[in-house]
Design an enzyme around this catalytic site. Sequence first.
Site, mmCIF file in Angstrom:
data_model
loop_
_atom_site.group_PDB
_atom_site.id
_atom_site.type_symbol
_atom_site.label_atom_id
_atom_site.label_comp_id
_atom_site.label_asym_id
_atom_site.label_seq_id
_atom_site.Cartn_x
_atom_site.Cartn_y
_atom_site.Cartn_z
ATOM 1 N N ASP A 1 0.783 -1.245 0.000
ATOM 2 C CA ASP A 1 0.000 0.000 0.000
ATOM 3 C C ASP A 1 0.815 1.296 0.000
ATOM 4 O O ASP A 1 0.501 2.238 0.746
ATOM 5 C CB ASP A 1 -0.953 0.020 1.201
ATOM 6 C CG ASP A 1 -1.977 -1.092 1.166
ATOM 7 O OD1 ASP A 1 -1.973 -1.879 0.204
ATOM 8 O OD2 ASP A 1 -2.776 -1.190 2.119
ATOM 9 N N LYS B 1 -6.998 -4.965 -2.775
ATOM 10 C CA LYS B 1 -7.758 -5.475 -1.637
ATOM 11 C C LYS B 1 -8.710 -4.399 -1.116
ATOM 12 O O LYS B 1 -8.549 -3.216 -1.402
ATOM 13 C CB LYS B 1 -6.804 -5.927 -0.533
ATOM 14 C CG LYS B 1 -5.858 -4.846 -0.050
ATOM 15 C CD LYS B 1 -4.782 -5.417 0.865
ATOM 16 C CE LYS B 1 -3.857 -4.330 1.375
ATOM 17 N NZ LYS B 1 -4.510 -3.318 2.194
ATOM 18 N N CYS C 1 -2.037 -2.641 7.807
ATOM 19 C CA CYS C 1 -1.941 -3.528 6.646
ATOM 20 C C CYS C 1 -0.651 -4.343 6.614
ATOM 21 O O CYS C 1 -0.660 -5.499 6.195
ATOM 22 C CB CYS C 1 -2.111 -2.723 5.363
ATOM 23 S SG CYS C 1 -3.773 -1.998 5.229
#
Length: 234
Positions: free
Chosen positions: A38, A136, A181
Amino acid sequence: MKRRHFASLFSLALATQLSYSASNKIKPKANSALIVVDVQNCFVQGGTLPVQNGEDVVPVIHQLAQLFENIVITQDWHTPSHISFASSHPGRQPFESVQLSYGQQILWPDHCIQGTPDAELVSSLHIPKAALIIRKGHHPELDSYSAFREADHKTGTGLTGYLKERLIKQVFIAGLATDFCVAWTAIDARSVGFDVYVIEDATRAINLNGSLIAAWKKMSSLGIHRIQSSDLVS
């Protein structure tokens, strides 16, 4: 005489320490993979959910990428009005928590909405060797921190099969954010049998109400290795 003796002992101890440090260096192998989590516009300065100093991970990740044959990148990829957004829950504010069907959910500002510049990878991130991008959090009624499973701990992303098909045994994780994450990705990677390393100086944290300490404690209890980028060699 004593001074010489102590000097000799100190020299021996120092040599032993240097030898020990060198022996602990890690060389990524053909069965190792780097997962870059990310590193998106939404999570750096100017984004909708900025992680403090998040952009600082980019040069470290570039150095790391040179050491790996196998690299995977992930992207948060939310729908508008996603269930994890505070704006989807009237009367609620960002960073409050609510109980949803799959468990406790922190409510976030609207971020990383599919197809928007905010959701794009940081423009300075350049990893041409990356063979896969996992998106995701794209199910409207289900959040996802982990690159392996959605927040219900049942719905897979396909990453486990992808890595095992390629005979990967070790995964090294970098990116944003350490306590969400990155940590969830590390924990799920461990749960499906990978040897897992989190590269601390290649991550940055949100640290919401002690979440960073809690994340490291949880990862340590599962045997996840906490390392620095300098621990890796070519």
